[in-house]
Design a protein around this motif. Structure first.
Motif, PDB file in Angstrom:
ATOM      1  N   ASN A 190      34.252  37.858  44.004  1.00  0.00           N
ATOM      2  CA  ASN A 190      34.619  37.346  42.690  1.00  0.00           C
ATOM      3  C   ASN A 190      35.339  38.446  41.919  1.00  0.00           C
ATOM      4  O   ASN A 190      34.728  39.451  41.537  1.00  0.00           O
ATOM      5  CB  ASN A 190      33.348  36.881  41.961  1.00  0.00           C
ATOM      6  CG  ASN A 190      33.656  36.252  40.625  1.00  0.00           C
ATOM      7  OD1 ASN A 190      34.349  36.837  39.799  1.00  0.00           O
ATOM      8  ND2 ASN A 190      33.137  35.053  40.409  1.00  0.00           N
ATOM      9  N   ALA A 191      36.629  38.267  41.705  1.00  0.00           N
ATOM     10  CA  ALA A 191      37.457  39.330  41.113  1.00  0.00           C
ATOM     11  C   ALA A 191      37.046  39.614  39.670  1.00  0.00           C
ATOM     12  O   ALA A 191      37.139  40.758  39.218  1.00  0.00           O
ATOM     13  CB  ALA A 191      38.932  38.942  41.186  1.00  0.00           C
ATOM     14  N   THR A 192      36.592  38.601  38.938  1.00  0.00           N
ATOM     15  CA  THR A 192      36.171  38.813  37.547  1.00  0.00           C
ATOM     16  C   THR A 192      34.927  39.677  37.512  1.00  0.00           C
ATOM     17  O   THR A 192      34.826  40.639  36.757  1.00  0.00           O
ATOM     18  CB  THR A 192      35.869  37.454  36.868  1.00  0.00           C
ATOM     19  OG1 THR A 192      36.899  36.551  37.208  1.00  0.00           O
ATOM     20  CG2 THR A 192      35.723  37.597  35.369  1.00  0.00           C
ATOM     21  N   LYS A 193      33.971  39.354  38.369  1.00  0.00           N
ATOM     22  CA  LYS A 193      32.729  40.111  38.426  1.00  0.00           C
ATOM     23  C   LYS A 193      32.959  41.479  39.095  1.00  0.00           C
ATOM     24  O   LYS A 193      32.282  42.452  38.797  1.00  0.00           O
ATOM     25  CB  LYS A 193      31.701  39.278  39.220  1.00  0.00           C
ATOM     26  CG  LYS A 193      30.385  39.949  39.510  1.00  0.00           C
ATOM     27  CD  LYS A 193      29.383  39.759  38.389  1.00  0.00           C
ATOM     28  CE  LYS A 193      28.066  40.445  38.708  1.00  0.00           C
ATOM     29  NZ  LYS A 193      27.261  40.667  37.495  1.00  0.00           N
ATOM     30  N   GLY A 194      33.890  41.508  40.030  1.00  0.00           N
ATOM     31  CA  GLY A 194      34.163  42.751  40.766  1.00  0.00           C
ATOM     32  C   GLY A 194      33.164  43.006  41.879  1.00  0.00           C
ATOM     33  O   GLY A 194      33.050  44.130  42.382  1.00  0.00           O
TER      34      GLY A 194
END
Ligand SMILES: Nc1ncnc2c1ncn2[C@@H]1O[C@H](COP(=O)(O)OS(=O)(=O)O)[C@@H](OP(=O)(O)O)[C@H]1O
Length: 251
Positions: A190-194
């Protein structure tokens, strides 16, 4: 029975949540702190807390403070000398900053990381500060090896649990004698969460990342402070690599 005994801020919650996807694992969601804080309540209390298991299923819990609790190895050995022990380890410098970030989130106005990590300005490293002390993995492991042989331990790389969760979960399932059910099909990045997250969480079947307290932003710590701490930990890290036969690549 298998326990995730440490380390604090290593990635213990992620590991437990990933393991819970396995049909042969039954795990307690909260941290029972039995072998450190609640030992007086007795083994019957502890057993009553744990989820019921069928034959062939493994009972699990995670309490990261066990790894640094002097009495924990003897107590766990007293319960069952067959207990399998999992330790998620992470670069002790990053771990210390993560630990500090957690304390800071609850205690605004806390002195700086640098002020707590060193005595008298940039004097000797303050090993009495728990954020520093927890990272002396070789010392803590010494205490455990008085009770359990190395073959009872699995050391999980906290870094690889983030960069390759499926790979690390393969090792964990092998160690626990489980079929490799949890695989790369269960994760997405998840790119937002990293961080890696679950495609289908237990229960809801919906995608799920860990909560806000997992993957907190870290305060900026001056590079010179990081370097000094890194140098301080180096001999302890090398000793830990020797003891475990694994190079975690922190140096
Ligand atoms: N998939 C995934 N999602 C979110 N966070 C992840 C994940 N895998 C590992 N981590 C890392 O876990 C760190 C928290 O470790 P613990 O769960 O052991 O912390 S605690 O001791 O129970 O408080 C947490 O530390 P911080 O980043 O410092 O918050 C994360 O880096």
């Amino acid at each position: 029975m298998a326990l995730i005994v440490g380390v604090k801020k290593g990635g213990t919650r992620a590991l437990l949540e990933f393991l819970r996807l396995h049909p042969d694992v039954r795990a307690l969601g909260s941290e029972p702190h039995f072998f450190d804080r609640c030992y007086d309540r007795g083994l019957a209390w502890y057993r009553g807390l744990m989820p019921r298991t069928l034959d062939g299923q493994i009972t699990m819990e995670k309490t990261p403070s066990y790894f640094v609790t002097q009495e924990a190895p003897r107590r766990i050995h007293g319960m069952s000398p067959d207990t399998k022990l999992i330790v998620v380890v992470r670069n002790p410098v990053t771990r210390a900053i993560s630990d500090y970030a957690q304390t800071l989130s609850k205690t605004p106005g806390l002195p700086s990381f640098r002020a707590l990590a060193f005595r008298h300005g940039l004097g000797p490293v303050d090993t009495a500060w728990s954020a520093v002390r927890i990272g002396l993995y070789a010392q803590h492991l010494d205490n455990w090896l008085r009770y359990f042989p190395l073959s009872h331990f699995l050391f999980v790389s906290g870094e690889r649990l983030v960069s390759d969760p499926a790979g690390e979960m393969g090792r964990v399932q092998d160690f626990l004698g489980l079929k490799r059910v949890v695989t790369d099909k269960h994760f997405y990045f998840n790119a937002t969460k990293g961080f890696p997250c679950l495609k289908k969480a237990q229960g809801s079947g919906r995608p799920r990342c860990l909560g806000k307290s997992k993957g907190r932003p870290h305060p900026r710590v001056p590079e010179a402070v990081v370097q000094r701490l890194q140098a301080f930990y180096r001999p302890f890290n090398l000793k830990f690599y020797q003891m475990t036969g694994q190079d975690f690549g922190w140096d």
